[in-house]
Design a protein around this motif. Structure first.
Motif, PDB file in Angstrom:
ATOM      1  N   MET A   6     128.669  32.072  52.859  1.00 39.69           N
ATOM      2  CA  MET A   6     128.509  31.351  54.121  1.00 39.69           C
ATOM      3  C   MET A   6     128.057  29.930  53.812  1.00 39.69           C
ATOM      4  O   MET A   6     126.903  29.722  53.465  1.00 39.69           O
ATOM      5  CB  MET A   6     127.462  32.058  54.985  1.00 39.69           C
TER       6      MET A   6
ATOM      7  N   MET B  73     128.906  27.108  55.892  1.00 37.55           N
ATOM      8  CA  MET B  73     128.887  26.202  57.042  1.00 37.55           C
ATOM      9  C   MET B  73     127.562  26.388  57.789  1.00 37.55           C
ATOM     10  O   MET B  73     126.853  27.353  57.555  1.00 37.55           O
ATOM     11  CB  MET B  73     130.079  26.487  57.955  1.00 37.55           C
TER      12      MET B  73
ATOM     13  N   ASP C 277     131.521  29.013  60.209  1.00 39.85           N
ATOM     14  CA  ASP C 277     132.028  29.688  59.028  1.00 39.85           C
ATOM     15  C   ASP C 277     133.257  30.525  59.363  1.00 39.85           C
ATOM     16  O   ASP C 277     134.217  30.582  58.597  1.00 39.85           O
ATOM     17  CB  ASP C 277     130.935  30.596  58.450  1.00 39.85           C
TER      18      ASP C 277
ATOM     19  N   PHE D 159     136.454  28.465  59.904  1.00 42.15           N
ATOM     20  CA  PHE D 159     136.864  27.654  58.748  1.00 42.15           C
ATOM     21  C   PHE D 159     138.210  28.125  58.180  1.00 42.15           C
ATOM     22  O   PHE D 159     139.129  27.318  57.980  1.00 42.15           O
ATOM     23  CB  PHE D 159     135.773  27.711  57.670  1.00 42.15           C
TER      24      PHE D 159
END
Lengths: 241, 271
Positions: A88, A90, A96, A99
């Motif tokens: 993870m 972000m 996440d 993405f």
């Protein structure tokens, strides 16, 4: 779905980690990958994902892994890392999750709608806007699975999914894994979890496949497990006392 | 966090800025591109004031002050985060009073030299520019800022580098914090890491953070990362955001063109 044909690999200047490994996993099959520390489980998973350059052939969904086929192979396979903190990257769970799909051309709105569905299916809708560094280990593991499911993979590769989970979160993870219909290759030392989630087991020892058979048969073979540096699953040990 | 853990504190600061940026306010909801352009314009205009234009420059304080109010962020948060940089900003013009001693005006009977005014002007310029930059990153997630940069045709490689560097710094700080904690637990009473351990400490830190960065990068590759963070092509900047930004830009330009405090003073004093 996943085929290894005589795959070998050594880290530069090191001993061979994989030695002529061959196996085939069919669509929807649930396979456990077990072995002692350093047996080559994580390397085998990385080989399937093209994260290490191997000798031999790795065939994903009918296409031999090469520079050209790598993007499609990686979209076909979902990889859940051993340490969710490394997965993870972000700021929030939602960031996440979107993405991957956005990398594959999906719009933010579409990706968010998909994220809503997956979070709801996994029963973790409450995590949607949470900051990644503020959720617990168990929640992070579930969120990591959610991010991987966003790309609609045909097979899920999991590296020690139950490590550092408490019993309740471990049980929730097992239920989640069992509810997913995609093919699974689960590398773990948690043999009880493998027994609960897999029909077939690959036992790897010193870089080679030492056994490939029905989960119950392999995981109840005390001599085979001990020769490979493992022990019977705790559940089996308890029932034999 | 241990009693002495500057890396952990720095990591928390980064997280805190990310959390601030994830909040919800009118300013947070403003599209990143107008916000970025406004901030750049504000900083450029602020820095362009002449060295003796202290009164005209003081009006520029209104923009960040208004911005912090709109964002619901206390300016104290900004000053606390910047406590290490602000002394440097203050030091920039510290020698001006020694070189420029001619009186510019009198405050009562006290002559105020050009050097003092230019020093204060430099100080305010630095503080205003920093507070505006902090306001931007505290109200806009870095990913959105990078998307705005891409829309300005900033080179892809630079934008990706900016994002990856930010992520790597976080990883580096987390690893450094863990190692500092482990060290301090086995070296009670010591403040910081002893100089004899620095070599192995830094070497291990580099190796560990590179391992973690590699795993993170693997995870990104597995999700289709090809060197560019995905943009959101679906949502442009709404016209209302541009209108608001334009109004702000015009007000900033007016504040730059006219010495508003002097004009108000003239009107009030009838001069």
């Amino acid at each position: 779905m996943i085929t290894f044909e005589n795959v070998s690999f050594s880290y530069p200047g090191g001993e061979p980690v994989l030695k002529g490994v061959s196996f085939h996993i069919s669509p929807g099959e649930r396979v456990g990958l077990i072995g002692a520390n350093g047996a080559g489980k994580s390397t085998l998973l990385k080989a399937a994902l093209g994260l290490v350059d191997v000798e031999g052939a790795v065939i994903i969904d009918g296409s031999a892994l090469s520079r050209k086929t790598l993007p499609l192979a990686r979209k076909t396979l979902g990889y859940v890392l051993q340490d969710s903190d490394n997965q993870m990257f972000m700021p929030t769970v939602l960031d996440d999750m979107v993405f991957g799909p956005m990398n594959y051309g999906m719009s933010r709105d579409e990706a968010e709608a998909l994220a809503d569905n997956i979070l709801s299916d996994l029963g973790i809708a409450r995590l949607k806007h949470r900051q990644n560094h503020k959720i617990s280990g168990g929640e992070k593991r579930m969120a990591a699975i959610a991010t991987v499911l966003m790309s609609s993979p045909k097979a899920l590769l999991m590296d020690e999914p139950s490590s550092s989970l408490d019993p309740r979160n471990r049980r929730a993870l097992i239920n989640t894994v069992n509810s997913l219909s995609v093919a699974k290759l689960i590398a773990s030392h948690d043999l009880d979890m493998i027994l609960d989630t897999c029909d077939r087991v690959l036992l790897i020892s010193s870089g080679q496949i030492a056994a490939d058979g029905a989960a119950w048969d392999v995981l109840t073979d005390q001599r085979l497990l001990e020769e490979s540096g493992l022990e019977l699953p705790l559940g089996i040990q308890g029932s034999r006392k | 966090m241990s009693r002495f853990d500057p890396t952990g504190e720095a990591g928390l600061s980064l997280r805190m800025v990310e959390e601030l940026a994830a909040a919800d306010s009118l300013l947070h909801r403003l599209s990143p591109l107008p916000k970025l352009l406004l901030t750049v314009l504000y900083i450029a205009l602020t820095l362009s004031f002449p060295k003796y234009a202290l009164s005209a420059l003081s009006v520029m304080a209104l923009f960040p002050a208004f911005g912090y109010q709109l964002a619901g962020i206390s300016p104290a948060v900004c000053f606390r985060r910047m406590r290490f940089i602000l002394p440097l900003v203050c030091a920039v013009g510290i020698f001006n009073p020694f070189f420029d001693r001619d009186p510019l005006f009198f405050l009562g009977n006290f002559p105020v030299s050009g050097g003092i005014v230019s020093m204060l002007t430099l100080l305010l310029k630095g503080v205003f520019a920093l507070t505006a930059a902090f306001l931007l990153i505290a109200t806009t997630p870095l990913e959105d800022l990078c998307r705005a940069l891409r829309r300005l045709h900033c080179p892809r490689i630079l934008v990706s580098l900016l994002l990856l560097t930010f992520r790597y710094i976080t990883v580096l700080l987390e690893e450094a914090s863990l190692m500092t904690q482990a060290y301090s637990l086995r070296a009670p009473g010591q403040r910081g890491v002893h100089i004899s351990a620095w070599g192995s400490f830094l070497g291990q830190l580099l190796l560990r953070s590179m391992d973690r960065a590699e795993s993170l990068f693997d995870s990104m590759l597995m999700r289709g990362f090809t060197g560019e963070f995905p943009g959101d092509s679906g949502s442009g900047t709404p016209p209302a955001a541009w209108a608001a930004a334009l109004i702000c830009a015009v007000m900033m330009a007016l504040a730059r063109m006219y010495d508003i405090p002097a004009m108000l003073g003239g009107i009030i004093l009838g001069g």
